[in-house]
Design a protein around this motif. Structure first.
Motif, mmCIF file in Angstrom:
data_model
loop_
_atom_site.group_PDB
_atom_site.id
_atom_site.type_symbol
_atom_site.label_atom_id
_atom_site.label_comp_id
_atom_site.label_asym_id
_atom_site.label_seq_id
_atom_site.Cartn_x
_atom_site.Cartn_y
_atom_site.Cartn_z
ATOM 1 N N LEU A 96 0.841 -1.315 -0.119
ATOM 2 C CA LEU A 96 0.161 0.109 -0.015
ATOM 3 C C LEU A 96 1.037 1.288 0.108
ATOM 4 N N PHE A 100 0.463 3.509 -3.080
ATOM 5 C CA PHE A 100 -0.526 4.609 -3.035
ATOM 6 C C PHE A 100 -0.159 5.541 -2.072
ATOM 7 N N LEU A 102 0.641 8.667 -1.304
ATOM 8 C CA LEU A 102 0.092 10.035 -1.511
ATOM 9 C C LEU A 102 0.916 11.045 -0.297
ATOM 10 N N LEU B 136 -8.640 -1.185 0.338
ATOM 11 C CA LEU B 136 -8.300 0.359 0.812
ATOM 12 C C LEU B 136 -7.605 1.180 -0.403
ATOM 13 N N GLY B 137 -6.525 0.341 -1.002
ATOM 14 C CA GLY B 137 -6.119 1.001 -2.026
ATOM 15 C C GLY B 137 -6.758 1.388 -3.171
ATOM 16 N N THR B 138 -7.838 0.274 -3.507
ATOM 17 C CA THR B 138 -8.602 0.717 -4.515
ATOM 18 C C THR B 138 -9.701 1.874 -4.349
ATOM 19 N N ILE B 141 -7.464 5.133 -4.634
ATOM 20 C CA ILE B 141 -7.216 5.441 -6.055
ATOM 21 C C ILE B 141 -8.384 6.009 -6.893
#
Lengths: 187, 212
Positions: A96, A100, A102, B136-138, B141
């Protein structure tokens, strides 16, 4: 090697698990502990994670210190063990995090990433130095770290620390000359 | 005779004595390249210092995780966790985001917090083939794509850490922060004398407290 009286008092209070003293100890030493982690951790491992691990271990075990004057050496050993243990793991970052991640900062990403990449490249060269030279050289870059304080942390005579820093600088200079000045033109 | 590298190092560190400077000048009379060597060494040190300070800057925000509430029992832990989001918690108690239907019943946990799904039905709605992390990643995004998610804080904020029997292991409770935005009608939930829940428009957003 003697330790400052104020630092000794704080160390004693921290060993008695005084929360304020433990916080003070951490704030006092966290910068050079981060530098030790930087000197020994594999590239790509998150420094903040390691720093948090060291802080947790410190809080958990600080009452095990027998000699308050040995605080710096004890903290260094925790940092060293944490960094080396991490080196044995493949990675600590979660998928993660990698995919992801950020940022909350509004700082322009490319400028920050560029400076960080250049810093990492220079550190990569420094990490190629032998253990005994790399660590004092990097510690000397931490604000306020004198030969004496480095000697306390590494449990070495000051003269040895001075010699290792000077030799380490020469070795790094030679590596930089061989690889070209990697920060040439950097602001 | 003082070693050449040590002389240069002392100059860089501001530790050179008068004797060191004399020795350096004596060396330079025989080999003027030492000045260039000194300049290079000074530059290396400056660059390495900048690099180390940049890469260790995160240490300034690091705090010792003192767990004063660890021995204070469950209620204290609940208070500690509840305090993490002062204004958010207050908003959840006092405000409705206008999602979900208004009824005589008090707002559910789900619509109170503005969740897009009712967590009580989550089992039926989540995609079974994804792990929690992948889901969660989905979410993040897709949330970014849809404009709902602004950012995800990469740091996990540890609230409690309880040592386990295995050496060096802790069970941690942490907060993961996802910054989101939405356009909503803001209402304050009130109750009539007859016990009926009504919602009243909020003219002004309460001033948020710092969450962490």
């Amino acid at each position: 090697m003697p330790i400052e009286p104020g630092e000794l008092m704080t160390a004693r209070a921290a060993i008695r698990r005084d929360p304020e003293a433990i916080r003070a100890i951490w704030r006092e030493h966290r910068q050079w502990i981060a530098a030790i982690l930087l000197a020994h951790k594999p590239r790509g491992v998150d420094l903040e994670d390691l720093l948090q691990d060291v802080a947790l271990t410190m809080v958990r075990k600080i009452d095990e210190i027998r000699d308050p004057a040995a605080l710096r050496g004890w903290l260094r050993m925790i940092a060293l063990n944490t960094a080396l243990a991490t080196g044995r793991e493949k990675t600590r970052r979660t998928r993660l995090d990698r995919e992801f991640r950020l940022r909350l900062t509004s700082e322009p990403e490319d400028v920050s990433a560029d400076a960080t990449e250049q810093a990492e490249r220079l550190l990569d060269l420094a990490r190629e130095l032998p253990d005994g030279y790399r660590e004092p050289l990097i510690l000397r870059c931490v604000r306020g770290m004198s030969y004496r304080q480095i000697a306390q942390a590494m449990d070495l005579p000051e003269t040895t620390v001075e010699t290792r820093i000077s030799r380490g600088r020469r070795m790094l200079r030679e590596k930089l000359a061989r690889s070209g000045r990697i920060l040439e033109g950097a602001s | 005779m003082i070693d050449r590298d040590i002389l240069i190092s002392r100059v860089i560190d501001g530790e050179a004595t008068a004797e060191d400077w004399s020795a350096l000048h004596a060396l330079a009379r025989e080999d003027a390249d030492i000045w260039s060597e000194l300049a290079s060494a000074q530059q290396d040190h400056a660059e390495l210092t900048s690099a180390v300070r940049l890469l260790t800057a995160c240490a300034d925000d690091s705090e010792a995780p003192i767990l004063e509430h660890a021995q204070a029992g469950f209620s204290a832990r609940v208070r500690a966790v509840a305090s993490w989001g002062g204004w958010v918690a207050a908003a959840v108690l006092a405000l409705s985001f206008g999602l979900g239907s208004l009824s005589d019943a008090p707002p559910t946990d789900a619509n109170k917090a503005g969740f897009p799904i009712d967590l009580s039905k989550a089992k039926e709605q989540v995609l079974p083939q994804l792990s929690a992390e992948e889901a969660l990643g989905t979410y993040v995004i897709n949330g970014v794509r849809e404009g709902r998610v602004v950012a995800m804080d990469p740091d996990l904020h540890v609230m409690t850490a309880v040592p386990l029997e295995a050496a060096g292991q802790f069970e941690v409770v942490y907060v993961r922060r996802i910054l989101e935005k939405a356009r909503v009608d803001l209402y304050r939930i009130s109750q009539t004398e007859g016990g009926q829940f009504i919602r009243l428009p909020v003219e002004e957003m309460p001033k948020p407290k710092r969450a962490f």
